[in-house]
Design a protein around this motif. Structure first.
Motif, PDB file in Angstrom:
ATOM      1  N   GLU A   1       3.402  -4.341   7.655  1.00  0.00           N
ATOM      2  CA  GLU A   1       2.495  -3.272   7.255  1.00  0.00           C
ATOM      3  C   GLU A   1       1.243  -3.241   8.131  1.00  0.00           C
TER       4      GLU A   1
ATOM      5  N   ALA B   1      -5.804   0.583   3.654  1.00  0.00           N
ATOM      6  CA  ALA B   1      -4.681  -0.342   3.626  1.00  0.00           C
ATOM      7  C   ALA B   1      -5.094  -1.713   4.147  1.00  0.00           C
TER       8      ALA B   1
ATOM      9  N   ASP C   1      -6.994   6.198   5.612  1.00  0.00           N
ATOM     10  CA  ASP C   1      -5.933   5.597   4.814  1.00  0.00           C
ATOM     11  C   ASP C   1      -5.561   4.226   5.348  1.00  0.00           C
ATOM     12  N   SER C   2      -5.496   4.078   6.662  1.00  0.00           N
ATOM     13  CA  SER C   2      -5.143   2.781   7.247  1.00  0.00           C
ATOM     14  C   SER C   2      -6.266   1.764   7.070  1.00  0.00           C
TER      15      SER C   2
ATOM     16  N   HIS D   1      -0.369  -0.127  10.304  1.00  0.00           N
ATOM     17  CA  HIS D   1      -1.685   0.457  10.057  1.00  0.00           C
ATOM     18  C   HIS D   1      -2.694   0.136  11.159  1.00  0.00           C
TER      19      HIS D   1
ATOM     20  N   TRP E   1       0.828  -1.205   0.000  1.00  0.00           N
ATOM     21  CA  TRP E   1       0.000   0.000   0.000  1.00  0.00           C
ATOM     22  C   TRP E   1       0.862   1.254   0.000  1.00  0.00           C
ATOM     23  N   ASP E   2       1.974   1.213   0.691  1.00  0.00           N
ATOM     24  CA  ASP E   2       2.858   2.374   0.779  1.00  0.00           C
ATOM     25  C   ASP E   2       4.180   2.128   0.057  1.00  0.00           C
TER      26      ASP E   2
ATOM     27  N   LYS F   1      -5.517   4.788  -5.202  1.00  0.00           N
ATOM     28  CA  LYS F   1      -5.694   4.860  -3.757  1.00  0.00           C
ATOM     29  C   LYS F   1      -6.775   5.868  -3.373  1.00  0.00           C
TER      30      LYS F   1
END
Length: 265
Positions: free
Chosen positions: A240, A180, A176-177, A244, A131-132, A148
């Motif tokens: 990840e 994710a 955003d998390s 998150h 995702w990042d 995204k």
């Protein structure tokens, strides 16, 4: 719709450590008679399979819309490597979202030229590296940002992370998390059908070499495998999720339930 933090956290780790299927996952079908990625989304949010929610006429269209949104975010491609013709599923997704525009609160999908990438068995090299992921080629990176935002925008209209169930305020970091989290549930679904040869097209679960096979001699070291200049995974799904989940559940990080979930990862 209000996001249930405790249910989602528990179900996420259930998905992470209890998946053992071997069936290919698509958006609404898999080879085992299930609803593919739609089941993953539905189980995360409701604890039930996708079609088990079909009687809820308010919820079901949102689950369907979110499944299509996830497809556009993670899997949508040109029909061929050269581009020019979007895959049929892109049209299906856009038509559904447009048909249900009012109830899904969608204001239209960006021009497909702004986010579609090459397809085929290697499509994950453009969207499945994390995702990042920091090392996408410039053109891919621009398209990934558009993808995204398609998901984040949808989540911002349907899920609240405020102090109570009546607020519509959503913290950008939590949104955003949450996006994710949905992304990694999708990637974990892909890993259910993982093979040695496809391991290199997506971020690994626990370590970069988990797909190495000494018996066959097939090794998936990432070195020398960056054919599309999109870089190679720099982390794992577990790492990840640690990042998150701390953001998403910061108001519960000191509870015994959250600590127990983290302990069992």
């Amino acid at each position: 719709m209000i996001y249930n933090h405790k249910r989602c956290a528990a179900l996420l780790f259930l998905v992470l450590f209890c998946t053992s299927g071997i069936y290919p996952k698509h958006d609404f079908t898999d080879n085992n008679g299930g609803a593919g990625h739609a089941d993953g989304i539905s189980k995360l949010l409701t604890g039930k399979d996708y079609y088990s929610n079909s009687g809820n006429h308010k919820l079901f269209p949102v689950l369907t819309g979110l499944t299509y949104i996830m497809y556009l975010t993670v899997d949508s491609t040109w029909y061929s490597e050269e581009g020019g013709i979007p895959h049929d599923n892109v049209d299906k997704a856009k038509k559904y979202l447009e048909l249900h525009q009012r109830e899904l609160k969608t204001n239209g999908i960006p021009n497909i030229k702004n986010f579609l990438t090459p397809g085929g068995s290697f499509h994950g090299e453009y969207t499945h590296l994390g995702w990042d992921h920091p090392s996408y080629a410039p053109d891919t990176a621009k398209k990934w940002l558009v993808r995204k935002e398609i998901l984040r925008d949808f989540l911002g209209k349907h899920f609240a992370f405020g102090l109570n169930d009546s607020t519509d305020i959503i913290k950008p970091s939590k949104r955003d998390s949450f996006a994710a989290l949905l992304y990694y549930v999708h990637i974990l679904g892909d890993h259910e059908n993982n093979t040695i040869t496809t391991a290199r097209s997506r971020i690994p679960i626990k370590n970069p070499d988990e797909q190495n096979d000494e018996e066959t001699g097939i090794i998936t070291h990432w070195e020398g495998n960056d054919r599309n200049n999109n870089g190679t995974p720099t982390t794992t799904i577990v790492e990840e999720l640690n990042h998150h989940l701390k953001i998403l559940f910061d108001d519960q990080k000191n509870t015994s339930q959250y600590k127990n979930i983290i302990r069992y990862k």
